[in-house]
Structures are given as C-alpha cells and as structure tokens.
Design a protein around this motif. Structure first.
Motif, short mmCIF file in Angstrom:
data_model
loop_
_atom_site.label_atom_id
_atom_site.label_comp_id
_atom_site.label_asym_id
_atom_site.label_seq_id
_atom_site.Cartn_x
_atom_site.Cartn_y
_atom_site.Cartn_z
N ALA A 131 0.82 -1.42 -0.02
CA ALA A 131 -0.20 0.01 0.03
C ALA A 131 0.87 1.34 0.02
CB ALA A 131 -0.92 0.17 1.18
N ILE A 132 0.67 2.22 -0.83
CA ILE A 132 1.40 3.48 -0.81
C ILE A 132 0.45 4.78 -0.70
CG2 ILE A 132 2.70 4.84 -2.45
CD1 ILE A 132 3.30 2.30 -4.05
N ILE A 133 1.15 5.66 0.25
CA ILE A 133 0.29 6.71 0.32
C ILE A 133 1.17 7.88 -0.05
CG2 ILE A 133 -0.43 8.37 2.20
CD1 ILE A 133 -0.94 5.92 3.96
N MET A 134 0.89 8.78 -0.93
CA MET A 134 1.52 10.09 -1.30
C MET A 134 1.49 11.09 -0.42
SD MET A 134 3.02 8.89 -4.06
CE MET A 134 3.57 10.20 -4.95
N ILE A 135 2.60 11.76 -0.08
CA ILE A 135 2.68 12.70 0.61
C ILE A 135 3.20 14.14 0.07
CG2 ILE A 135 2.52 11.57 2.93
CD1 ILE A 135 5.36 12.00 3.19
N SER A 136 2.49 15.28 0.26
CA SER A 136 3.11 16.44 -0.45
C SER A 136 2.90 17.76 0.31
CB SER A 136 2.61 16.37 -1.99
OG SER A 136 3.00 17.58 -2.77
#
Length: 569
Positions: A79-84
């Motif tokens: 599972a991947i969570i993008m942060i920005s």
C-alpha cells in the motif's frame, strides 16, 4: 507494521516518524530513505506493508517510484500513501490514478490522521488486490483452454500479433504451424470423449517437449493446435520443429490399456513471405494443413499460393453442396448392369451427378468434400430415397426382379441412424431387400473398423446384397472377402483397360478364385468388344460399361428396358 518513508527532507521524515511512534495502538518497524533510487534498493531487500512517499524530490518525482513498483508484480504488493506540500486536487488525483491508495498534504498530517490513513490505505489495498486477483482469474479463464491449460484462440491471436510486431523491429521472420490430429473424430465416436480428452492432454505434453519456452503454443479449438516460432532466419528451422512434432506424436498412445495410433498433420506459413497480417498468416497455415491431410496425413506442408485456389474451390463446392441439398437440385443418373447369359438388363447402379450448372464438378471432386464436411449423410439419404422410389416404379412397370445398386460411403456406415433410415425407405416403397445392392469400396474396410463390420453384417442378415467395389484398384485384400459379408465383387475398370497377355491372365486368375469362393462378379468399365468377349469366355456373371451404356437419366433407362424386352405387368 513495516513502513518505509521516502522523503528527501530530514525534518519531515523525523516528524512523520514521531507521529507514527506516538500511536500506542501500533508497533511499527520504520525505515527511512531520502531518494527514489534508495527506495528501490530498500524494496528489493525487504517487504513493506506501507510506503509513505513524498511526491516532490530533487532527482526524481515520487510518482516515478510509484509507477515502477506497480509495473513490477513482485514489487507491487504494498500500500502506498503519497505525501506532498501541495494541496492541489489534480495532483492528488494523478497519484491515485498511478496506483496510490491515498494522498495526504503535509500541512494536514497529524498523528491521528496519519495512522488513520495508513490503516485505511492498507485495507483499501487489500480490497484492490482481491479485485485484481478475481480479474486475473477471470482473465486466465478467458485466455486459457480449460482442458489443456494452453492459450485459447483469442489469446493466441493476441500473442501472434505481438510476436509479428516485435519481429518487424528485428527484421526476422515468424513461422506459424497449425497442427490437427488425424482421425480424431473416429476416436471420439468409437472410444468416447473421455479417451479423446486424454489423448489431447498427452499430445500437448509431447508437443511441449519439442518446443522452446519462448515458442507460443495454443489450442485453437477441438483437435486443432498452433505453434508460433519467432526469429526465423532459415526454413530448415521450421522443418526441424515440425519433424520433431511429427515423430513425437506418431508414437501410439496408451489409454486404459488400449493402444491408439493417431498422428498429426501440420501446415506451415511464414511472415512476411506468405502473409503480413496475423489473421492472414493463420489462414495460410490452415490451408497448408488441409493440404497435408489431402496428401496422406502425418506430414508437414508449407503454404503455397496455389493451395489458396484449391482451398477456395473446396469451400465453394462445400457451400454449393449445402445449397443444392436444400433446393433438391442434385441429379441421379443410372448405369445399366447386363447379365452375360441373357444379354438383358438385370439392374442399374445409381450414380449422383452435380446439377446442370456452371461450374460443373465430377463426383470424384465433390464426394470427398461431402464426406469431410459430413454432408455425405444427407446426400446419401437423398440418393437412397430417390433411387428406391425409382426402383419401385420400374419394378411395377417392367420386372420385379430388377436390382438397384447404391454406393455407400464409409461415413454413412458409421452414422448412428443409417440402417434405420435405409429400412424406412425400403418399407416405404415396399421393395424386397434382395433387390438392393449396397456398394462399398475397400477403403471403407481397410482400417478394419468394427462398427462398419457390424453394420454390414446387420444389413446382410436383413437380405441386402453387399458388393465390394473397385476390387483390384490397389487396396485389394483377400481377407476382406472372407471377413465381411460380401456377395458381389466388382472388378475395377482399370483391370479391363490393359489387354496384354499378362493382364488377361491376372483377370482370369481372379475370376477363377472368386467363382471358387461363390462370389458373383461384375466387370466394370467394359468399353471394347474384346473385353466383352473375354468376360464371356471367363463366365463372368455381369458387365457394365460404355460399350453398353454410360450413366444416363431415368427416362433414358426406360427406353433401354423396353428395348431389352423385359416383361411388362
């Protein structure tokens, strides 16, 4: 939970780590890296449950890592969570479309929101994985043949298109082999579909042993298979593969202690020599395979342009047979059989003729095609019905001793309802079975088919006469005369053409042997007075041939019956 943080900002990484560790409900093993390349190395070394991935990094965007992971099955199960730092909704959507499970602006991250996002992303990913697995299972079912596990026709055609495209770039040729099992329908009909299925599985195993791993292999349907061979630089490469397949499949199969022999026929076509599109290449290989069948089976034939014409001609004949049967357009001619002693007509042979249209085809051309397409059963039923109706009329008008000979195909003899339909017609026209002769060629007997033997014995018991046609043409076996219920032997017309001393002695010897075995003899193809005289000298029972009459319509036979002074009722 194993978590990987990929972020070039050390302050942000420490903040995220602190937020994760303050959640007393979770125990996390956290790994930190500061670039996409380091992230890829970390993923290669160990499995992570969740990746917190910064979108904006100096050398590569985090989305590049995301795309690369999702492109690799062995690295895509996380599972991947993008942060920005950005809160742009279009950026969030872009990340989700690339395969992320969630998107978090850094300014909105709190301990609660982060851990909640991780939990939801993990569950969302698991749900997506289940959906993907279901899709892949359905896809495998849609692309695979359930019996053999090979690619099916749809998947095969996609592979062929892809192989041609890749070989265009490398400027190599592609070979396509279409493989069909010889006499497979007889196996299914006589031994059952379970045995047929087992042969298909064993045959696939044998062919697989002849191929390299990168050669595409598929079941196109029924007993037809195909093999793709890419990177061809010489024709000999194709010949070697085909020869290996022919040799491996020629060995008998053993199913439930029963030994079964059935080889294969192969047709080969080459891209771009024979065709430049996948569907045309498949058609060319199919045509070449049919050529192998026609040439005696158990061989490989390379496609030639002339085969296209022959194949189209066969298709045209087959379609016309279907249409003419539907419209009752075929014609039945009759050739008289003369008694040597009385010099009178004792019977006729019914001979089917193509409708009086252009193009016109001889029986030697359209009968084999009718047999292959199984139209011969319907065609044969029409011949039987028409001939027996005509016989009933002639017997009522001229003589009830008049006989009718009808040619019967091996395919008809193996049909489940042949005997039943024949008896229905006999009863319909009230004809004595002793006045009906059923002619079979030795090709029908050459494989010693038990079903054919049973049918012929059944017909003989019911009073039908059985004639062995074309005796002496090349397949002749004395054992057939004693194994099957033969009453009449028809000497092939080729034996009458040669009138040398040697050929006369052969005919004389055959005649003496057949008479000693109590067979009636009919000499076919009598065209000269010397042949006529020889038959009389040898006391051959009956004759037919152009010297007396060719095959003619029913109305012309009537005049011959009158001329021969047969008694009228």
């Amino acid at each position: 939970m194993y978590i990987l943080i990929v972020d070039d900002d050390i302050v942000d990484r420490k903040l995220i780590r602190k937020m994760l560790m303050t959640d007393g409900m979770q125990l996390h093993s956290i790994t930190e890296v500061e670039s996409v390349s380091e992230g890829l190395y970390a993923i290669e070394d160990m499995h992570f449950d969740v990746i917190l991935l910064d979108y904006s990094m100096p050398k590569e965007d985090g989305i590049e890592l995301l795309r690369e992971m999702r492109a690799k099955p062995n690295l895509g199960n996380t599972a991947i969570i993008m942060i920005s730092t950005s809160e742009n909704p279009s950026l969030a959507l872009k990340c989700i479309e690339a395969g992320a499970q969630d998107f978090l602006p850094k300014n909105d991250i709190t301990s609660a929101s982060l851990n909640k996002a991780i939990l939801f992303a993990k569950k969302r990913f698991e749900s997506e994985q289940r959906m993907l697995e279901s899709y892949l299972a359905v896809k495998r079912m849609a692309e695979r043949d359930q019996l053999t596990g090979l690619s099916n026709r749809y998947h095969f055609e996609e592979i062929l298109k892809s192989t041609i495209a890749s070989n265009i770039r490398s400027k190599n040729s592609v070979a396509l082999l279409v493989i069909d099992i010889d006499n497979f329908k007889n196996i299914n009909d006589t031994l059952g579909h379970n045995v047929g299925d087992e042969i298909l599985k064993q045959l696939v195993s044998r062919i697989n042993n002849c191929l390299r791993r990168d050669e595409g292999f598929a079941r196109l349907g029924g007993d037809e298979f195909a093999v793709i061979i890419g990177g061809i630089s010489q024709l000999s490469q194709i010949g070697k593969v085909a020869t290996r397949i022919l040799n491996h499949t020629a060995e008998p199969f053993v199913i439930d202690n029963t030994t079964i022999s059935c080889g294969v026929s192969i047709g080969s076509a080459i891209y771009p020599t024979d065709a430049t599109h996948s569907h045309d290449l498949l058609k060319c290989a199919d045509i070449a395979m049919y050529r192998s069948k026609q040439s005696g089976k158990g061989k490989n034939s390379f496609y030639k342009e002339q085969y296209q014409y022959e194949f189209s001609r066969r298709v045209e004949i087959q379609n016309n047979i279907k249409n003419y049967l539907k419209n009752d357009a075929f014609r039945l001619f009759y050739q008289p059989v003369y008694c040597v002693k009385t010099h009178k007509i004792c019977g006729v042979e019914a001979l089917i003729r193509w409708p009086d249209v252009t193009p016109f085809y001889n029986p030697d051309e359209f009968i084999p095609i009718a047999e292959e397409s199984r139209f011969i059963n319907e065609l044969g039923n029409w011949v039987i019905s028409t001939a027996l109706k005509q016989l009933a009329q002639w017997q009522n008008k001229y003589s009830d001793t008049l006989n009718m000979a009808i040619n019967i195909s091996p395919v008809q003899l193996q049909s489940e309802c042949f005997v039943e339909k024949l008896l229905v017609e006999v009863n319909k026209y009230q004809i004595n079975t002793h006045n009906i002769t059923l002619e079979v060629t030795e090709t029908a007997l050459i494989e010693d088919n038990l079903k054919i033997a049973d049918v012929l014995n059944s017909l003989s018991v019911k009073g039908f006469k059985i004639a062995l046609d074309d005796f002496g043409m090349g397949y002749s076996s004395i054992s057939h005369l004693t194994t099957y219920p033969i009453n009449i032997v028809k000497l092939d017309k080729s034996m009458q053409v040669a009138e040398s001393e040697k050929s006369i002695k052969i005919i004389e010897g055959l005649s003496l042997m057949l008479k000693a075995l109590d067979f009636e003899i009919i000499a076919e193809g009598i065209e000269t007075q010397s042949q006529h005289f020889l038959c009389k000298e040898l006391n051959i029972n009956f004759m037919q041939g152009f010297l007396f009459s060719k095959a003619i319509p029913a109305e012309n036979i009537e005049q011959l019956l009158i001329d021969c002074c047969l008694s009228q009722k």
